[in-house]
Design a protein around this motif. Sequence first.
Motif, mmCIF file in Angstrom:
data_model
loop_
_atom_site.group_PDB
_atom_site.id
_atom_site.type_symbol
_atom_site.label_atom_id
_atom_site.label_comp_id
_atom_site.label_asym_id
_atom_site.label_seq_id
_atom_site.Cartn_x
_atom_site.Cartn_y
_atom_site.Cartn_z
ATOM 1 N N ALA A 1 0.837 -1.203 0.000
ATOM 2 C CA ALA A 1 0.000 0.000 0.000
ATOM 3 C C ALA A 1 0.871 1.252 0.000
ATOM 4 N N ALA A 2 1.967 1.235 0.764
ATOM 5 C CA ALA A 2 2.871 2.384 0.789
ATOM 6 C C ALA A 2 3.518 2.591 -0.578
ATOM 7 N N LEU A 3 3.915 1.521 -1.231
ATOM 8 C CA LEU A 3 4.501 1.633 -2.573
ATOM 9 C C LEU A 3 3.475 2.153 -3.568
ATOM 10 N N ALA A 4 2.235 1.710 -3.461
ATOM 11 C CA ALA A 4 1.183 2.180 -4.366
ATOM 12 C C ALA A 4 0.927 3.664 -4.165
ATOM 13 N N ARG A 5 0.913 4.116 -2.911
ATOM 14 C CA ARG A 5 0.730 5.556 -2.658
ATOM 15 C C ARG A 5 1.901 6.360 -3.207
ATOM 16 N N ALA A 6 3.117 5.831 -3.059
ATOM 17 C CA ALA A 6 4.294 6.524 -3.598
ATOM 18 C C ALA A 6 4.233 6.567 -5.128
ATOM 19 N N ASP A 7 3.770 5.520 -5.764
ATOM 20 C CA ASP A 7 3.640 5.504 -7.218
ATOM 21 C C ASP A 7 2.619 6.524 -7.691
ATOM 22 N N LEU A 8 1.529 6.658 -6.969
ATOM 23 C CA LEU A 8 0.509 7.638 -7.349
ATOM 24 C C LEU A 8 1.010 9.065 -7.176
ATOM 25 N N ALA A 9 1.813 9.297 -6.167
ATOM 26 C CA ALA A 9 2.272 10.648 -5.861
ATOM 27 C C ALA A 9 3.428 11.096 -6.755
ATOM 28 N N ASP A 10 4.216 10.202 -7.289
ATOM 29 C CA ASP A 10 5.407 10.565 -8.050
ATOM 30 C C ASP A 10 5.348 9.934 -9.435
ATOM 31 N N PRO A 11 5.063 10.713 -10.485
ATOM 32 C CA PRO A 11 4.961 10.151 -11.833
ATOM 33 C C PRO A 11 6.267 9.508 -12.322
ATOM 34 N N ARG A 12 7.407 9.900 -11.759
ATOM 35 C CA ARG A 12 8.676 9.294 -12.186
ATOM 36 C C ARG A 12 8.732 7.818 -11.811
ATOM 37 N N ARG A 13 7.927 7.398 -10.853
ATOM 38 C CA ARG A 13 7.942 5.993 -10.429
ATOM 39 C C ARG A 13 7.008 5.121 -11.257
ATOM 40 N N TRP A 14 6.224 5.728 -12.135
ATOM 41 C CA TRP A 14 5.310 4.946 -12.958
ATOM 42 C C TRP A 14 6.125 4.086 -13.912
ATOM 43 N N ARG A 15 5.669 2.921 -14.139
ATOM 44 C CA ARG A 15 6.388 2.001 -15.028
ATOM 45 C C ARG A 15 5.609 1.851 -16.336
ATOM 46 N N HIS A 16 6.352 1.827 -17.431
ATOM 47 C CA HIS A 16 5.741 1.625 -18.737
ATOM 48 C C HIS A 16 5.530 0.137 -18.952
ATOM 49 N N THR A 17 4.316 -0.247 -19.272
ATOM 50 C CA THR A 17 4.002 -1.665 -19.438
ATOM 51 C C THR A 17 4.127 -2.111 -20.884
ATOM 52 N N GLY A 18 4.376 -1.157 -21.815
ATOM 53 C CA GLY A 18 4.492 -1.526 -23.217
ATOM 54 C C GLY A 18 3.184 -1.422 -23.965
#
Length: 110
Positions: free
Chosen positions: A72-89
């Motif tokens: 849950a903490a990682l998901a919140r960090a991903d939502l808050a920081d677009p640099r952490r978003w991963r491209h799925t292709g």
Amino acid sequence: MKGHLARLGDAEQQEYNAHEAAHTRAQERDPLKLGDRPVPVRLHIIDTMRAVEAALTACADGIAHQDRLRQAALARADLADPRRWRHTGRQAPDSPETCRTPAAAPSSCA
């Protein structure tokens, strides 16, 4: 010779007594008979097994809870920081990158 025959008779009598005792025990333990029977397991072993199972289950529940909190903490960090978003292709059909390529452009890009 008399002694040998007497021993044979004693052996046969002992064998008969052993078979009769086994038959009597089998009749006493017949599951169709009503009444109390001895428990076929050692209760202190069952109690120990249940205690160990409960402790292991509690430990696994604690680990799973901590892992859910971490996810849950990682998901919140991903939502808050677009640099952490991963491209799925995968790209959405209406995305700007898809519409820029004329060969791959769907009809909705017009």
